[in-house]
Scaffold this motif. Structure first.
Motif, short mmCIF file in Angstrom:
data_model
loop_
_atom_site.label_atom_id
_atom_site.label_comp_id
_atom_site.label_asym_id
_atom_site.label_seq_id
_atom_site.Cartn_x
_atom_site.Cartn_y
_atom_site.Cartn_z
N GLU A 42 -16.26 -10.60 4.57
CA GLU A 42 -15.27 -11.51 3.98
C GLU A 42 -14.34 -10.69 3.08
OE1 GLU A 42 -14.19 -14.95 4.05
OE2 GLU A 42 -12.73 -13.88 2.82
N ARG A 65 -8.31 -21.24 -3.54
CA ARG A 65 -7.73 -22.40 -2.87
C ARG A 65 -7.93 -23.65 -3.72
NH1 ARG A 65 -9.16 -21.72 3.44
NH2 ARG A 65 -11.20 -20.97 2.86
N MET A 327 -12.66 -29.04 8.25
CA MET A 327 -13.92 -28.48 7.78
C MET A 327 -15.11 -29.23 8.37
SD MET A 327 -15.29 -27.65 3.99
CE MET A 327 -13.83 -26.77 3.57
C1 LIG Z 1 -4.27 -29.01 2.39
C2 LIG Z 1 -5.49 -29.03 3.24
C3 LIG Z 1 -6.38 -30.10 3.12
C4 LIG Z 1 -7.52 -30.13 3.92
N1 LIG Z 1 -8.37 -31.19 3.81
C5 LIG Z 1 -9.46 -31.24 4.60
C6 LIG Z 1 -10.36 -32.34 4.51
O1 LIG Z 1 -10.18 -33.26 3.73
N2 LIG Z 1 -11.44 -32.36 5.33
C7 LIG Z 1 -11.67 -31.36 6.23
O2 LIG Z 1 -12.66 -31.43 6.95
N3 LIG Z 1 -10.85 -30.30 6.32
C8 LIG Z 1 -9.75 -30.22 5.54
N4 LIG Z 1 -8.91 -29.16 5.63
C9 LIG Z 1 -9.21 -28.09 6.60
C10 LIG Z 1 -10.24 -27.12 6.06
O3 LIG Z 1 -9.86 -26.58 4.83
C11 LIG Z 1 -10.42 -26.00 7.08
O4 LIG Z 1 -10.60 -26.57 8.35
C12 LIG Z 1 -11.64 -25.17 6.73
O5 LIG Z 1 -11.41 -24.47 5.53
C13 LIG Z 1 -11.93 -24.18 7.85
O6 LIG Z 1 -13.00 -23.38 7.47
P1 LIG Z 1 -13.21 -21.96 8.15
O7 LIG Z 1 -14.37 -21.35 7.46
O8 LIG Z 1 -13.21 -22.09 9.62
O9 LIG Z 1 -11.86 -21.17 7.84
P2 LIG Z 1 -11.32 -20.67 6.45
O10 LIG Z 1 -11.62 -21.66 5.40
O11 LIG Z 1 -9.91 -20.30 6.68
O12 LIG Z 1 -12.19 -19.38 6.17
C14 LIG Z 1 -12.02 -18.22 6.93
C15 LIG Z 1 -12.40 -17.05 6.07
O13 LIG Z 1 -12.30 -15.87 6.84
C16 LIG Z 1 -11.79 -14.83 6.03
N5 LIG Z 1 -11.23 -13.82 6.94
C17 LIG Z 1 -10.06 -13.85 7.62
N6 LIG Z 1 -9.95 -12.74 8.38
C18 LIG Z 1 -11.07 -12.01 8.18
C19 LIG Z 1 -11.55 -10.78 8.70
N7 LIG Z 1 -10.85 -10.05 9.58
N8 LIG Z 1 -12.75 -10.33 8.28
C20 LIG Z 1 -13.49 -11.05 7.39
N9 LIG Z 1 -13.08 -12.22 6.87
C21 LIG Z 1 -11.89 -12.69 7.26
C22 LIG Z 1 -10.79 -15.53 5.13
O14 LIG Z 1 -10.57 -14.79 3.94
C23 LIG Z 1 -11.48 -16.86 4.88
O15 LIG Z 1 -12.25 -16.85 3.70
C24 LIG Z 1 -7.77 -29.09 4.84
C25 LIG Z 1 -6.88 -28.01 4.94
C26 LIG Z 1 -5.75 -27.98 4.15
C27 LIG Z 1 -4.81 -26.82 4.29
#
Ligand SMILES: Cc1cc2nc3c(=O)[nH]c(=O)nc-3n(C[C@H](O)[C@H](O)[C@H](O)COP(=O)(O)OP(=O)(O)OC[C@H]3O[C@@H](n4cnc5c(N)ncnc54)[C@H](O)[C@@H]3O)c2cc1C
Length: 702
Positions: A42, A65, A327
């Protein structure tokens, strides 16, 4: 496929330690124990002086965030119990039906804390850097499966040449605000019930917050507005605080006007805004979430190793955040993938974990299948229903007609009608979390009074949320990877609670057992059955002996048909009422009722209490419990014994009066101790009263 049996560890590389990557790692570690070693990369982490992993923040010139996310109950309930409790300890906010709100940074912090014992035991290795094409572990090919949970711009997806299909695209911005506790009455935020109604009534603005004070106002933007915002913010210093009171810097141009109007609609004082973030919403998905990829070893394209790669979370599919499912879907994917992997190795009779290698694409067919269904549900069933109705047309029409004579009254009227019908819809739902807070016509009207004629027209013209079309059956994890697995997957049995210094609120920490014995899953359930022996008591000190209460109508008695047996009869029309008022000729002090309550010995045997909520009685709100204590004992005769251990001293969850014969807010108990008897004492009622009363005490745990 050759299947080689051995006792090696499964080596898993995870790119991305966000909510999905960490949920996956914790879930898999819990099931596979020392049979899997998981490396999580990460780029937003750093190791502090003690080598402990933390999220980079302002000190490292990074922004954390700010958004608040809504997690659905049906997803939360699929998480291993220690994650459920760890995520929501001290965060108990139901804003939307059948779900809980939580700030995303709490999710990130708490999952990291929950990983600590797994890190100590060597099952999870946290690597504070981005995975990239030069990462040693990627180059030497010493891993059995690679997981891409690295978000929308996934490195893994690109590196492994997995195609992306973009189904729709639109623009928005997030306006982060933080309203302090101490503000003047005209700066107090709206009630969450009103925020929900104002949000669902249109699709230009969405507010999602914690306790109405800290959160995001999301604004859907036209491409012109988005471009203007991006251009403007480019001129700001890195991490510069946005100051909407500075009209020289943030003039009343189209985009800043529409942002200010949104803040007014939700009555968010402009001075509490600190950040505005442009958001490009891409409804997109990887064409396949599993692929066997030929990894070039040590940069030599001739020497390769075929290893399966799986995508999860936003890396696999990105949905529109308006319906709040990104999420949720990501966590479902994380659990589906971990259960898919675990069941490849855990024997049917749960007696042993046997690792066989190499893994192939075919080992992940169930996961691919699950993700296909999930994508159809979320993208076609939700996201595209939003993007099919862009905001542009209502903006155009509003700009054309809103200022014409007569238009204003028309738009105010239609907006009000829309909001009233949403109010009726929500307030009639049995799962509406704000039943105690009815929204008046005046409150609805004042929202349109706070904004300009043009904004009223836009909101009046914008479609309300297509809630009906988006509703319907969910794609359930348990249908593909059934819950029964929990009965044979070895989950941790002991839970210890700590308050880590770097997480502001107390969170759960899980201590895992290192034994290879399978540990049966212990479900959370109601602890007390209606016929369990229960004794009314009063004048009882915490840790002291219990004093019985008898039936009757005097001080220190309960009316014969209002005894303690009523509180577990699952009928909120009956109640337990203990008289406790001071009487001059009585030798007990005037606060005697403060310590009235009961003790109960569940026939289930020893149990571990994890939470409760009260049901109020039919009348006299002043008698509602406000503060209570819960003690546990393993004495054979708890009436005479004073060997009680205090496990809870706090709110009853009834601070906000839910109304008569209604349920209060669920409270969690940070407890890992098991007892045969529990004693519950009311230490404060809502107001001065002649006793304490309640209809039900819903008490749950293992
Ligand atoms: C304004 C807003 C409101 C939202 N509200 C909701 C809600 O109410 N309910 C809901 O279910 N979802 C909601 N979402 C969506 C939710 O935030 C995302 O779907 C969720 O965070 C996705 O999780 P993730 O772990 O897949 O990705 P991310 O949260 O993007 O995490 C990915 C991680 O990977 C890391 N990373 C990237 N590239 C690399 C690499 N090469 N090597 C290592 N690490 C890396 C990043 O730093 C990051 O920490 C919302 C999104 C936004 C923008």
């Amino acid at each position: 496929m050759t299947c080689q049996l051995n006792s090696e560890q499964l080596i898993v590389l995870v790119s991305g330690g966000g909510p999905v990557g960490m949920t996956f790692a914790l879930s898999l570690s819990t099931m596979m124990k020392t049979h899997a070693k998981i490396y999580v990369y990460e780029g937003r982490w750093y190791a502090d002086g003690d080598g402990k992993m933390k999220w980079q923040g302002e000190e490292q010139s990074r922004n954390r965030r700010d958004q608040v996310v809504t997690l659905q109950d049906h997803v939360i309930h699929q998480l291993p119990t220690f994650i459920q409790v760890g995520l929501f300890a001290n965060i108990n906010e139901r804003v939307w039906p059948t779900s809980r709100n939580i700030p995303i940074r709490e999710v990130e912090d708490r999952l990291l804390v929950l990983a600590e014992p797994f890190v100590e035991s060597g099952q999870i290795v946290l690597v504070p850097e981005n995975l990239n094409e030069k990462s040693d572990r990627l180059l030497n090919g010493q891993f059995d499966v690679l997981i891409g949970s690295d978000g929308v711009g996934s490195f893994v997806r690109n590196y492994c040449k997995i195609d992306l299909h973009r189904a729709a695209n639109e623009y928005a911005c997030g306006v982060a605000y933080n309203i302090p506790i101490e503000v003047s009455s005209d700066e107090e935020p709206l009630h969450q019930a009103l925020n929900c109604i104002l949000t669902i009534g249109q699709t230009r603005y969405l507010v999602n917050s914690s306790t109405s004070r800290r959160g995001y106002l999301n604004v859907r933007l036209t491409s012109d507005e988005y471009n203007e915002l991006q251009e403007h913010l480019k001129r700001n210093e890195r991490n510069e605080r946005v100051n909407l009171l500075n009209f020289d810097k943030y003039p009343n141009s189209p985009v800043w006007t529409i942002i200010r109007q949104g803040l007014d609609y939700f009555k968010i004082p402009h001075k509490f805004v600190f950040r505005v973030l442009p958001i490009e919403i891409n409804v997109q998905h990887a064409t396949s979430v599993v692929k066997e990829f030929e990894f070039p070893l040590n940069n030599d394209t001739k020497t390769t190793k075929k290893i399966p790669v799986c995508l999860a979370g936003d890396a696999a599919m990105a949905v529109h955040f308006w319906p709040g499912r990104g999420m949720n879907s990501g966590m479902k994917a994380a659990m589906a993938l971990s259960r898919n992997i675990a069941r490849l190795f855990i024997q049917e009779d749960s007696s042993r974990i046997q690792i066989h290698k190499p893994l192939t694409y075919f080992d992940f067919l169930d996961y691919e299948d699950f993700m296909l269904r999930l994508r159809q549900r979320e993208q076609h069933g939700r996201s595209l229903r939003i993007t099919n109705n862009p905001i542009d047309e209502s903006v155009l029409v509003a700009n054309t007609f809103s200022n014409l004579n007569g238009s204003y009254e028309y738009y105010v009227g239609t907006l009000k009608e829309k909001l009233q019908s949403i109010r009726a819809l929500l307030q009639n739902r049995p799962d509406w979390p704000h039943r105690h807070r009815l929204i008046s016509d005046e409150e609805i009207q004042s929202a349109s009074n706070r904004i300009s004629a043009n904004a009223v027209a836009q909101l009046s013209l914008a479609n309300p949320w297509p809630t009906r079309e988006m509703a319907g059956a969910e794609v359930l994890l348990e249908d593909y990877f059934p819950l029964e697995q929990k009965t044979w997957l070895p989950l941790p049995s002991t839970v210890t609670w700590i308050v880590p210094d770097h997480v502001q609120q107390s969170v759960a920490r899980n201590k895992i057992t290192t034994t290879d014995e399978p540990i049966p899953f212990i479900p959370i359930d109601y602890i007390v059955r209606p016929s369990d022996p229960i004794y009314a008591i009063w004048c009882t000190e915490i840790g002291g002996e219990s004093f019985p209460v008898t039936p009757g109508y005097q001080i220190g008695q309960f009316p014969p048909d209002e005894g303690p047996q009523n509180i577990f009869d699952l009928n909120n029309q009956t109640k337990y009422f203990c008289y406790g008022k001071y009487a001059a000729d009585h030798y007990f002090d005037e606060k005697a009722w403060f310590r009235a309550g009961f003790f109960v010995t569940p026939t289930r045997g020893i149990t571990c209490a994890l939470g409760f909520y009260f049901g109020t009685a039919n009348d006299f709100p002043e008698r509602d419990p406000m503060m209570i204590t819960i003690e546990g004992s393993n004495e054979t005769n708890p009436m005479i014994g004073s060997n009680w251990t205090l496990i809870y001293n706090g709110s009853s969850g009834l601070e906000i009066d839910p109304g008569r014969n209604s349920c209060g807010i669920e409270q969690h108990i940070l407890n890992d101790k098991w007892f045969s008897t529990y004693r519950i004492l009311v230490t404060k009622t809502r107001d001065e009263s002649d006793g304490a009363q309640y209809s039900q005490f819903y008490f749950f745990g293992h």
